[in-house]
Design a protein around this motif. Structure first.
Motif, PDB file in Angstrom:
ATOM      1  N   VAL A 274       0.823  -1.197   0.000  1.00 22.77           N
ATOM      2  CA  VAL A 274       0.000   0.000   0.000  1.00 22.77           C
ATOM      3  C   VAL A 274       0.863   1.255   0.000  1.00 22.77           C
ATOM      4  O   VAL A 274       0.455   2.306  -0.498  1.00 22.77           O
ATOM      5  CB  VAL A 274      -0.962  -0.020   1.218  1.00 22.77           C
ATOM      6  N   PHE A 275       2.091   1.146   0.527  1.00 16.28           N
ATOM      7  CA  PHE A 275       2.969   2.312   0.552  1.00 16.28           C
ATOM      8  C   PHE A 275       3.571   2.603  -0.818  1.00 16.28           C
ATOM      9  O   PHE A 275       4.193   3.656  -1.001  1.00 16.28           O
ATOM     10  CB  PHE A 275       4.077   2.113   1.580  1.00 16.28           C
ATOM     11  N   ARG A 276       3.408   1.679  -1.772  1.00 12.93           N
ATOM     12  CA  ARG A 276       3.863   1.962  -3.138  1.00 12.93           C
ATOM     13  C   ARG A 276       2.873   2.854  -3.879  1.00 12.93           C
ATOM     14  O   ARG A 276       3.188   3.341  -4.970  1.00 12.93           O
ATOM     15  CB  ARG A 276       4.087   0.651  -3.889  1.00 12.93           C
ATOM     16  N   VAL A 277       1.693   3.037  -3.309  1.00 16.85           N
ATOM     17  CA  VAL A 277       0.722   3.979  -3.881  1.00 16.85           C
ATOM     18  C   VAL A 277       1.136   5.380  -3.465  1.00 16.85           C
ATOM     19  O   VAL A 277       1.110   5.728  -2.287  1.00 16.85           O
ATOM     20  CB  VAL A 277      -0.707   3.665  -3.378  1.00 16.85           C
ATOM     21  N   ARG A 278       1.549   6.187  -4.420  1.00 17.80           N
ATOM     22  CA  ARG A 278       2.140   7.492  -4.099  1.00 17.80           C
ATOM     23  C   ARG A 278       1.194   8.383  -3.318  1.00 17.80           C
ATOM     24  O   ARG A 278       1.615   9.101  -2.402  1.00 17.80           O
ATOM     25  CB  ARG A 278       2.568   8.200  -5.388  1.00 17.80           C
ATOM     26  N   SER A 279      -0.083   8.343  -3.664  1.00 12.79           N
ATOM     27  CA  SER A 279      -1.028   9.211  -2.960  1.00 12.79           C
ATOM     28  C   SER A 279      -1.095   8.856  -1.483  1.00 12.79           C
ATOM     29  O   SER A 279      -1.185   9.745  -0.625  1.00 12.79           O
ATOM     30  CB  SER A 279      -2.421   9.098  -3.591  1.00 12.79           C
ATOM     31  N   VAL A 280      -1.031   7.565  -1.163  1.00 12.52           N
ATOM     32  CA  VAL A 280      -1.113   7.122   0.228  1.00 12.52           C
ATOM     33  C   VAL A 280       0.154   7.492   0.988  1.00 12.52           C
ATOM     34  O   VAL A 280       0.101   8.097   2.073  1.00 12.52           O
ATOM     35  CB  VAL A 280      -1.367   5.605   0.309  1.00 12.52           C
ATOM     36  N   SER A 281       1.307   7.127   0.456  1.00 15.90           N
ATOM     37  CA  SER A 281       2.564   7.360   1.181  1.00 15.90           C
ATOM     38  C   SER A 281       2.859   8.849   1.320  1.00 15.90           C
ATOM     39  O   SER A 281       3.229   9.326   2.414  1.00 15.90           O
ATOM     40  CB  SER A 281       3.724   6.656   0.463  1.00 15.90           C
ATOM     41  N   ALA A 282       2.693   9.623   0.254  1.00 15.67           N
ATOM     42  CA  ALA A 282       3.003  11.056   0.326  1.00 15.67           C
ATOM     43  C   ALA A 282       2.015  11.794   1.224  1.00 15.67           C
ATOM     44  O   ALA A 282       2.413  12.640   2.029  1.00 15.67           O
ATOM     45  CB  ALA A 282       2.988  11.657  -1.076  1.00 15.67           C
ATOM     46  N   ALA A 283       0.729  11.478   1.100  1.00 14.92           N
ATOM     47  CA  ALA A 283      -0.277  12.172   1.913  1.00 14.92           C
ATOM     48  C   ALA A 283      -0.084  11.883   3.392  1.00 14.92           C
ATOM     49  O   ALA A 283      -0.246  12.777   4.235  1.00 14.92           O
ATOM     50  CB  ALA A 283      -1.686  11.763   1.473  1.00 14.92           C
ATOM     51  N   ASN A 284       0.274  10.657   3.746  1.00 15.72           N
ATOM     52  CA  ASN A 284       0.498  10.338   5.153  1.00 15.72           C
ATOM     53  C   ASN A 284       1.746  11.020   5.686  1.00 15.72           C
ATOM     54  O   ASN A 284       1.775  11.459   6.848  1.00 15.72           O
ATOM     55  CB  ASN A 284       0.590   8.824   5.342  1.00 15.72           C
ATOM     56  N   ALA A 285       2.784  11.118   4.862  1.00 16.31           N
ATOM     57  CA  ALA A 285       3.992  11.830   5.298  1.00 16.31           C
ATOM     58  C   ALA A 285       3.683  13.308   5.550  1.00 16.31           C
ATOM     59  O   ALA A 285       4.115  13.885   6.563  1.00 16.31           O
ATOM     60  CB  ALA A 285       5.083  11.692   4.242  1.00 16.31           C
ATOM     61  N   ILE A 286       2.916  13.920   4.660  1.00 15.89           N
ATOM     62  CA  ILE A 286       2.532  15.326   4.849  1.00 15.89           C
ATOM     63  C   ILE A 286       1.651  15.472   6.085  1.00 15.89           C
ATOM     64  O   ILE A 286       1.776  16.430   6.853  1.00 15.89           O
ATOM     65  CB  ILE A 286       1.805  15.854   3.596  1.00 15.89           C
ATOM     66  N   THR A 287       0.752  14.497   6.296  1.00 20.02           N
ATOM     67  CA  THR A 287      -0.166  14.552   7.437  1.00 20.02           C
ATOM     68  C   THR A 287       0.592  14.500   8.761  1.00 20.02           C
ATOM     69  O   THR A 287       0.254  15.221   9.712  1.00 20.02           O
ATOM     70  CB  THR A 287      -1.175  13.397   7.366  1.00 20.02           C
ATOM     71  N   ILE A 288       1.604  13.645   8.853  1.00 22.52           N
ATOM     72  CA  ILE A 288       2.383  13.550  10.091  1.00 22.52           C
ATOM     73  C   ILE A 288       3.057  14.878  10.408  1.00 22.52           C
ATOM     74  O   ILE A 288       2.980  15.390  11.535  1.00 22.52           O
ATOM     75  CB  ILE A 288       3.434  12.433   9.987  1.00 22.52           C
ATOM     76  N   VAL A 289       3.715  15.462   9.416  1.00 24.32           N
ATOM     77  CA  VAL A 289       4.457  16.707   9.653  1.00 24.32           C
ATOM     78  C   VAL A 289       3.503  17.871   9.896  1.00 24.32           C
ATOM     79  O   VAL A 289       3.643  18.622  10.870  1.00 24.32           O
ATOM     80  CB  VAL A 289       5.404  17.006   8.474  1.00 24.32           C
ATOM     81  N   SER A 290       2.519  18.039   9.026  1.00 25.29           N
ATOM     82  CA  SER A 290       1.592  19.162   9.198  1.00 25.29           C
ATOM     83  C   SER A 290       0.771  19.012  10.469  1.00 25.29           C
ATOM     84  O   SER A 290       0.401  20.012  11.103  1.00 25.29           O
ATOM     85  CB  SER A 290       0.669  19.285   7.983  1.00 25.29           C
ATOM     86  N   GLY A 291       0.485  17.759  10.873  1.00 25.52           N
ATOM     87  CA  GLY A 291      -0.263  17.536  12.102  1.00 25.52           C
ATOM     88  C   GLY A 291       0.439  18.093  13.322  1.00 25.52           C
ATOM     89  O   GLY A 291      -0.203  18.491  14.301  1.00 25.52           O
ATOM     90  N   MET A 292       1.768  18.135  13.287  1.00 22.06           N
ATOM     91  CA  MET A 292       2.527  18.735  14.393  1.00 22.06           C
ATOM     92  C   MET A 292       2.194  20.219  14.534  1.00 22.06           C
ATOM     93  O   MET A 292       2.121  20.758  15.637  1.00 22.06           O
ATOM     94  CB  MET A 292       4.022  18.563  14.148  1.00 22.06           C
ATOM     95  N   GLY A 293       1.974  20.880  13.415  1.00 23.46           N
ATOM     96  CA  GLY A 293       1.657  22.299  13.455  1.00 23.46           C
ATOM     97  C   GLY A 293       0.201  22.576  13.747  1.00 23.46           C
ATOM     98  O   GLY A 293      -0.138  23.541  14.441  1.00 23.46           O
ATOM     99  N   PHE A 294      -0.702  21.725  13.241  1.00 26.94           N
ATOM    100  CA  PHE A 294      -2.122  21.951  13.438  1.00 26.94           C
ATOM    101  C   PHE A 294      -2.514  21.926  14.915  1.00 26.94           C
ATOM    102  O   PHE A 294      -3.496  22.543  15.314  1.00 26.94           O
ATOM    103  CB  PHE A 294      -2.944  20.891  12.692  1.00 26.94           C
ATOM    104  N   TYR A 295      -1.765  21.196  15.733  1.00 24.92           N
ATOM    105  CA  TYR A 295      -2.136  21.070  17.135  1.00 24.92           C
ATOM    106  C   TYR A 295      -2.145  22.424  17.844  1.00 24.92           C
ATOM    107  O   TYR A 295      -2.854  22.618  18.832  1.00 24.92           O
ATOM    108  CB  TYR A 295      -1.176  20.125  17.860  1.00 24.92           C
ATOM    109  N   ALA A 296      -1.370  23.375  17.329  1.00 26.76           N
ATOM    110  CA  ALA A 296      -1.293  24.690  17.970  1.00 26.76           C
ATOM    111  C   ALA A 296      -2.620  25.423  17.941  1.00 26.76           C
ATOM    112  O   ALA A 296      -2.885  26.274  18.799  1.00 26.76           O
ATOM    113  CB  ALA A 296      -0.227  25.542  17.275  1.00 26.76           C
ATOM    114  N   MET A 297      -3.467  25.121  16.981  1.00 30.90           N
ATOM    115  CA  MET A 297      -4.689  25.893  16.803  1.00 30.90           C
ATOM    116  C   MET A 297      -5.519  25.960  18.077  1.00 30.90           C
ATOM    117  O   MET A 297      -5.879  27.025  18.560  1.00 30.90           O
ATOM    118  CB  MET A 297      -5.526  25.292  15.675  1.00 30.90           C
TER     119      MET A 297
END
Length: 478
Positions: A274-297
């Motif tokens: 499932v990680f060979r699906v670019r949409s899945v792997s890239a979106a989850n990587a972005i979600t992990i990093v951006s999620g660190m910032g969203f918590y500040a809201m």
């Protein structure tokens, strides 16, 4: 929602699978709402819980951590279970566990009873949350109809997080802290009855084998749970403390063992392909990093309003309503905007808006006003965040087989949860260090919270560097 249900771009196909589409959307949204709500609603009630149950500081931490750790640890298992045993069945089971645990917590007579109830709530939420997203991705085919459904799901879930402070404050002030948990009971029972009566079951032919990879389930639950606990300990004990490192290392070892087991298992809990699906792997990587910032809201805004501006819990919840409304509106605009702006370009715009709003919010001071200090930057980053979270949720569940929809939903929720937990620890340390450097008093606190927002904006910008790894959409409507 009416536009979603009346559209010709996939809704009729969804109806053909059995059950009205409005039931699927409503059930998924209410389920996600209560899951996200209980992450934040308990915080307002903690002082009353301390008095009511005569619970110490360590016990209070476990009231919060018991939910977060079990929720993070069981998400992947819960997501895969919905693929194997049916999304409706797992949805009803998860909501049943969550509702029963809420009743137990609301009636708790001792600290240990409340902590156990919160842990059971986390397990129920981990089973329930991936099923809510999987129900939408299996009800609506890829395309505009699914984007609209996920936009509603994102908006309602985010509203649950923002409404936690207001709802918790009202229930605690006018009833009792127990109603922070008991309110879930009638709501859960109504949704369970509606889901049993009207929600259509969804299970693929491959999933009917119903074989669960128990070694993989144990390892991934231990691994993610240990990482979540280790991160939670870093805020109070430091990243270099034995209490933190032991659990971080144990979590990493368990996840490494999980990957090794999955490579050798005929029917793995998580097919690594499932990680060979670019949409899945890239979106989850972005979600992990951006999620660190969203918590500040929500976290640092709530602290700023209560500790610096001296808002009450109810006033804080009311002050956050414009942020919530903006996120809901921006999530609803996402499907329309995607018809005119390509997905990756729109995600860049959303990220820039979010980062700009966070950096603007970083200028808060001890004499801030609602209109200038809170509303202005809040509208900017809330609009960007609503777009960004919707687009990432769509990307993270695109391009996979229906038999893996629950798995990728659980993976997306795990990424968001782990990113938030890591972000809380990092940003809290940043805020505390800045406050200590400035001095004491309201000005020092405001400076610390502001620095956390500036760092959050930088984190969002870093996450945007991974957007080019997302696949290009075939058409602008996608």
């Amino acid at each position: 929602m009416s536009q979603l249900l009346s559209g010709k771009d996939g809704a009729q196909e969804a109806r053909g699978r059995g059950g009205p589409t409005w039931v699927a959307v409503l059930a998924a949204c209410v389920g996600q709402f209560v899951v996200v709500l209980d992450v934040s609603v308990i915080n307002v009630a903690l002082p009353s819980i301390r008095t009511g149950l005569d619970i110490g500081e360590t016990g209070l931490q476990w009231v919060v951590n018991a939910y977060v750790i079990t929720f993070a640890g069981f998400l992947l298992l819960g997501g895969r279970a919905s693929d194997l045993f049916g999304r409706k069945a797992v949805f009803v089971f998860g909501l049943g566990v969550f509702t029963a645990a809420s009743l137990l917590g609301g009636l708790a007579q001792a600290p240990w009873m409340l902590i156990v109830a919160r842990a059971l709530q986390g397990i129920g939420a981990a089973v329930l949350s991936p099923a809510t997203l999987a129900i939408l991705t299996t009800t609506f085919p890829e395309g505009p109809a699914r984007v609209k459904a996920v936009a509603i799901w994102t908006a309602v879930g985010t509203g649950g997080g923002a409404a936690g402070g207001l709802i918790g404050g009202l229930l605690t002030d006018y009833l009792s802290w127990r109603w922070v948990l008991l309110i879930n009971v009638p709501l859960g029972m109504i949704v369970i009855v509606a889901a049993v009566a009207w929600l259509a079951e969804s299970r693929t032919g491959q999933a009917r084998q119903r074989r669960l990879d128990l070694p993989g389930a144990v390892l991934v639950t231990l691994g993610v749970g240990s990482l979540a606990y280790g991160i939670s300990q870093s805020e109070g004990h430091g990243w270099g403390s034995a209490r933190t490192l032991v659990f971080l290392i144990a979590g990493a070892v368990a996840l490494a063992a999980f990957v090794a087991v999955e490579q050798r298992t005929h029917e793995p809990l998580m097919p690594l392909g499932v990680f060979r699906v670019r949409s899945v792997s890239a979106a989850n990587a972005i979600t992990i990093v951006s999620g660190m910032g969203f918590y500040a809201m929500w976290y640092f805004l709530s602290l700023y309003m209560q500790n610096v501006l001296k808002y009450s819990a109810v006033q804080t919840g009311l002050a956050l309503l414009p942020h919530t409304a903006t996120i809901i509106l921006s999530a609803q605009f996402a499907p329309r905007l995607m018809r005119w702006i390509k997905g990756r370009t729109l995600l860049v715009i959303a990220g820039l808006l979010t980062a700009a709003g966070f950096i603007w919010q970083g200028g808060m001071d001890a004499d801030g006003s609602f209109l200038v200090t809170l509303l202005g930057p809040g509208i900017v980053f809330s609009f960007g965040a609503g777009l960004m979270m919707t687009l990432l949720a769509v990307s993270a569940t695109t391009g996979v087989e229906l038999s893996e929809s629950g798995l990728v939903a659980g993976l997306a929720n795990t990424s968001r949860t782990m990113g938030g937990a890591l972000g809380l620890s990092v940003l809290a340390s940043v805020a505390a260090r800045r406050t200590a450097d400035v001095g004491s008093g309201a000005h020092a606190l405001a400076s610390g919270y502001g620095r956390a927002f500036v760092v959050s904006g930088a984190i969002i910008l870093v996450s945007m560097l991974m957007i080019p790894f997302l696949p290009k959409p075939q058409t602008s409507a996608e």
